[in-house]
Enzyme design. Structure first.
Site, PDB file in Angstrom:
ATOM      1  N   MET A  50      68.502  98.368  42.015  1.00  0.00           N
ATOM      2  CA  MET A  50      68.191  99.127  43.241  1.00  0.00           C
ATOM      3  C   MET A  50      66.887  98.604  43.832  1.00  0.00           C
ATOM      4  O   MET A  50      65.954  98.312  43.098  1.00  0.00           O
ATOM      5  CB  MET A  50      68.035 100.611  42.884  1.00  0.00           C
ATOM      6  CG  MET A  50      67.605 101.480  44.062  1.00  0.00           C
ATOM      7  SD  MET A  50      67.387 103.216  43.600  1.00  0.00           S
ATOM      8  CE  MET A  50      65.763 103.148  42.847  1.00  0.00           C
ATOM      9  N   ASP A  52      64.989  99.059  48.105  1.00  0.00           N
ATOM     10  CA  ASP A  52      64.514 100.027  49.114  1.00  0.00           C
ATOM     11  C   ASP A  52      65.351 101.310  49.281  1.00  0.00           C
ATOM     12  O   ASP A  52      66.581 101.242  49.288  1.00  0.00           O
ATOM     13  CB  ASP A  52      64.533  99.398  50.513  1.00  0.00           C
ATOM     14  CG  ASP A  52      63.981  98.006  50.560  1.00  0.00           C
ATOM     15  OD1 ASP A  52      63.492  97.509  49.542  1.00  0.00           O
ATOM     16  OD2 ASP A  52      64.045  97.403  51.647  1.00  0.00           O
ATOM     17  N   TRP A  76      68.621  91.493  41.825  1.00  0.00           N
ATOM     18  CA  TRP A  76      69.047  91.549  43.227  1.00  0.00           C
ATOM     19  C   TRP A  76      70.281  90.670  43.433  1.00  0.00           C
ATOM     20  O   TRP A  76      70.385  89.583  42.863  1.00  0.00           O
ATOM     21  CB  TRP A  76      67.891  91.058  44.111  1.00  0.00           C
ATOM     22  CG  TRP A  76      68.092  91.322  45.570  1.00  0.00           C
ATOM     23  CD1 TRP A  76      67.676  92.431  46.256  1.00  0.00           C
ATOM     24  CD2 TRP A  76      68.741  90.465  46.525  1.00  0.00           C
ATOM     25  NE1 TRP A  76      68.039  92.317  47.579  1.00  0.00           N
ATOM     26  CE2 TRP A  76      68.698  91.131  47.777  1.00  0.00           C
ATOM     27  CE3 TRP A  76      69.376  89.223  46.460  1.00  0.00           C
ATOM     28  CZ2 TRP A  76      69.238  90.583  48.932  1.00  0.00           C
ATOM     29  CZ3 TRP A  76      69.920  88.691  47.617  1.00  0.00           C
ATOM     30  CH2 TRP A  76      69.848  89.360  48.829  1.00  0.00           C
ATOM     31  N   PHE A 108      71.736  95.117  54.476  1.00  0.00           N
ATOM     32  CA  PHE A 108      70.308  95.246  54.165  1.00  0.00           C
ATOM     33  C   PHE A 108      69.795  96.615  54.626  1.00  0.00           C
ATOM     34  O   PHE A 108      70.555  97.468  55.069  1.00  0.00           O
ATOM     35  CB  PHE A 108      69.530  94.098  54.839  1.00  0.00           C
ATOM     36  CG  PHE A 108      69.449  92.847  53.996  1.00  0.00           C
ATOM     37  CD1 PHE A 108      70.363  92.596  52.981  1.00  0.00           C
ATOM     38  CD2 PHE A 108      68.448  91.907  54.226  1.00  0.00           C
ATOM     39  CE1 PHE A 108      70.285  91.437  52.202  1.00  0.00           C
ATOM     40  CE2 PHE A 108      68.348  90.746  53.454  1.00  0.00           C
ATOM     41  CZ  PHE A 108      69.266  90.508  52.445  1.00  0.00           C
ATOM     42  N   GLU A 234      58.093  94.156  56.895  1.00  0.00           N
ATOM     43  CA  GLU A 234      59.399  94.699  56.532  1.00  0.00           C
ATOM     44  C   GLU A 234      59.389  96.223  56.679  1.00  0.00           C
ATOM     45  O   GLU A 234      58.326  96.852  56.735  1.00  0.00           O
ATOM     46  CB  GLU A 234      59.753  94.341  55.074  1.00  0.00           C
ATOM     47  CG  GLU A 234      59.855  92.842  54.831  1.00  0.00           C
ATOM     48  CD  GLU A 234      60.381  92.463  53.439  1.00  0.00           C
ATOM     49  OE1 GLU A 234      61.218  91.572  53.354  1.00  0.00           O
ATOM     50  OE2 GLU A 234      59.931  93.058  52.445  1.00  0.00           O
ATOM     51  N   TRP A 319      57.975  93.151  44.596  1.00  0.00           N
ATOM     52  CA  TRP A 319      58.816  91.951  44.544  1.00  0.00           C
ATOM     53  C   TRP A 319      58.264  90.885  43.590  1.00  0.00           C
ATOM     54  O   TRP A 319      58.990  90.014  43.124  1.00  0.00           O
ATOM     55  CB  TRP A 319      59.012  91.356  45.942  1.00  0.00           C
ATOM     56  CG  TRP A 319      60.058  92.104  46.721  1.00  0.00           C
ATOM     57  CD1 TRP A 319      59.864  92.827  47.863  1.00  0.00           C
ATOM     58  CD2 TRP A 319      61.458  92.214  46.414  1.00  0.00           C
ATOM     59  NE1 TRP A 319      61.058  93.393  48.271  1.00  0.00           N
ATOM     60  CE2 TRP A 319      62.050  93.022  47.401  1.00  0.00           C
ATOM     61  CE3 TRP A 319      62.268  91.716  45.391  1.00  0.00           C
ATOM     62  CZ2 TRP A 319      63.410  93.342  47.403  1.00  0.00           C
ATOM     63  CZ3 TRP A 319      63.622  92.030  45.388  1.00  0.00           C
ATOM     64  CH2 TRP A 319      64.174  92.835  46.392  1.00  0.00           C
TER      65      TRP A 319
HETATM   66  C1  FRU Z   1      62.404  94.974  51.468  1.00  0.00           C
HETATM   67  C2  FRU Z   1      63.596  94.103  51.820  1.00  0.00           C
HETATM   68  C3  FRU Z   1      64.048  94.376  53.231  1.00  0.00           C
HETATM   69  C4  FRU Z   1      65.485  93.955  53.197  1.00  0.00           C
HETATM   70  C5  FRU Z   1      65.896  94.364  51.809  1.00  0.00           C
HETATM   71  C6  FRU Z   1      66.922  93.475  51.175  1.00  0.00           C
HETATM   72  O1  FRU Z   1      62.243  95.182  50.111  1.00  0.00           O
HETATM   73  O2  FRU Z   1      63.245  92.743  51.645  1.00  0.00           O
HETATM   74  O3  FRU Z   1      63.285  93.735  54.212  1.00  0.00           O
HETATM   75  O4  FRU Z   1      66.246  94.571  54.185  1.00  0.00           O
HETATM   76  O5  FRU Z   1      64.733  94.381  51.020  1.00  0.00           O
HETATM   77  O6  FRU Z   1      67.406  94.008  49.997  1.00  0.00           O
END
Ligand code: FRU
Length: 514
Positions: A50, A52, A76, A108, A234, A319
């Site tokens: 998981m 965002d 991811w 996304f 983001e 990240w």
């Molecule tokens: C932020 C992000 C967003 C993107 C998503 C992809 O953590 O990089 O910008 O939409 O995660 O999983």
């Protein structure tokens, strides 16, 4: 088709389904949510990856939490929207995956709204549509080296989020060649009677308006010369908030950034200013930060919150090492839901974030009664269950540390060092740290000058693999992951201040929500 082949295919399918059924533990089973490091009062998915929080919206008695989800692995991968619901933002019920990748791409991050007036026309029998607005990420486009592979799409639900249909006219916002073009947050703007969509385009935010959630017009841009730019922008959010104790309201723009956060990697900055229905303006040039810890990212707020509150949830990871953390069945969790407030100190505005009161309701038996650590004193208490607890402290001490420790000698240390204007979180020896080089290589610092006055109040939430520290109603916050090899079972408070006390008002056990 060959009949025998068909028969065996059917047998395999039935066996496959059976196996799947036995794999998933139900909430009734004692092992459910009891793996090492499994958060007990934070949201985490039953299994797999998981990131965002997405589509946070309230409708008809239900708080929806969607989230970036990869159902096939603990790292991811092709993104879906996972889904959970809650009546109180504390206890959660898992729902089936809401949005799957399609011919336009992976799903996304994004948001969801309640289309009360059916401006979209999606409702045909008097229902109230929920509309999700998200980014399509087209992998083929990315692999081919194109720059237009992120577009915005919508989907709707006419049964309060149970089932979703993608709009046939997708994408609703195309891409003219901006590589990072994503994470739409939509809200209704009452003054102009239009929908406002905020998204990020590399190093700035863009604002679009629409009468119907389908046709969007670019109206304004903000940010190239403002705030932090150590990485791409983001997950924006834009909302008005009343200033505490005043009649004035200001607009808040949240922008997550990765990398470029004060203590490394991912973090969320905010700007306080004005929004005129088309663009955001501010005289705040420097970034302010929602959280000085390393593990609160991509946080956004609920739409249509029934009490008029602004409730924020962030992804409790970074990240830099999100893919490497030492959990096995699932990866990562959310912060507790936090209520946002706007405070004016002198001429400056600050956004505070503090656990919603429902979280206090999980505090149960007292693990420790009130105790006082006098001037220049050090006290240690052995407390089993410390790592699923809430601690409340009050002090005017200018120099103290709080040390959580386990039988292996692993320690997590919080230090207030007023001389150097610092609040420090040190997880370098907190347990497993070497799964990634940046996780435990330095202390993490928050600037103390944010705090007004001498009185300090600390609320500390510990939950198996996380710590959340809230100072003075969330004016200064630090959220971090920790992976002790054994639970912490003692707390030491060293008060170096020769004049002031440190009062531990209470340490209470936190009940599990699972
Ligand atoms: C932020 C992000 C967003 C993107 C998503 C992809 O953590 O990089 O910008 O939409 O995660 O999983």
């Amino acid at each position: 088709m060959n009949k025998l082949y068909f028969f065996w295919a059917l047998v395999l399918l039935v066996l496959g389904c059976k196996e799947k059924q036995t794999e998933v533990e139900t909430a009734q089973e004692p092992e459910y949510y009891s793996e090492p490091y499994r958060p007990q009062f934070h949201f985490s998915p039953e299994a797999n990856w998981m990131n965002d929080p997405n589509g946070m919206v309230y409708h008809d008695g239900v708080y929806h939490l969607f989230y970036q989800y990869y159902p096939d692995d603990t790292v991811w991968g092709p993104m879906h929207w996972g889904h959970a619901v809650s009546k109180d933002l504390v206890h959660w019920e898992h729902k089936p995956i809401a949005l799957y990748p399609d011919e336009h791409g992976l799903i996304f991050s994004g948001s969801a709204v309640v289309d009360k007036q059916n401006t979209s026309g999606f409702a045909t029998n008097g229902e109230t549509p929920l509309v999700a607005i998200f980014t399509y990420h087209n992998m083929d486009g990315e692999k081919a080296g194109r720059t237009d592979f992120q577009t915005q799409g919508i989907a709707y639900s006419l049964d309060n989020g149970e089932t979703w249909t993608k709009y046939e006219g997708n994408p609703v916002i195309g891409n003219e060649g901006i590589k990072d073009f994503r994470d739409p947050k939509v809200t209704w703007h009452e003054a102009s009677k239009k929908w406002i969509l905020t998204l990020v385009a590399g190093d700035h935010a863009q604002f679009y308006t629409s009468p119907n959630l389908k046709d969007w017009t670019l109206a304004g841009q903000f940010g190239k010369e403002y705030g932090a730019h150590g990485g791409v922008w983001e997950c924006p959010d834009l909302f008005p908030l009343r200033v505490e104790g005043e009649t004035e309201s200001k607009w808040v723009l949240l922008i997550s950034i990765n990398p470029g956060a004060p203590n490394g990697g991912s973090g969320t900055q905010y700007f306080i200013g004005n929004f005129d229905g088309e663009t955001f303006t501010t005289d705040q040039k420097e970034p302010k930060w929602v959280d000085y810890g390393t593990d609160n990212y991509a946080g956004v707020t609920y739409n249509n919150e029934p009490n008029g509150d602004r409730i924020f949830i962030g992804w409790m990871s970074n990240w830099t090492y999100a893919r490497d953390t030492p959990t096995e069945k699932w990866r990562s969790s959310m912060t507790v839901p936090r209520k946002l407030k706007l405070k004016k100190i002198g001429l400056e505005y600050y956004l505070t974030n503090y656990p919603i009161s429902g979280i206090d309701g999980l505090a149960s038996s007292e693990l420790s009664k009130t105790w006082i650590v006098g001037p220049s004193e050090t006290t240690t208490k052995t407390i089993e269950g410390m790592n699923q607890s809430v601690t409340q402290l009050k002090t005017t001490s200018k120099d103290f540390s709080i040390n959580f420790k386990n039988a292996l000698g692993e320690t997590l240390v919080l230090t207030l060092d007023a001389d150097n204007n610092q609040f420090i979180l040190d997880r370098r020896k907190s347990g497993k740290v070497d799964f990634q080089e940046d996780f435990g290589n330095k202390i993490h610092i928050a600037p103390l000058q944010l705090l007004d006055g001498d009185d300090l109040e600390l609320k500390i939430l510990l939950d198996q693999s996380s710590i959340e520290v809230f100072i003075n109603d969330g004016l200064l916050v630090m959220t971090e992951q920790i992976f002790p090899n054994e639970p912490y079972n003692s707390i030491t408070i060293q008060n170096k201040d020769p004049e002031a006390n440190v009062t531990v008002e209470s340490i209470k056990k936190m009940e599990s929500i699972w």
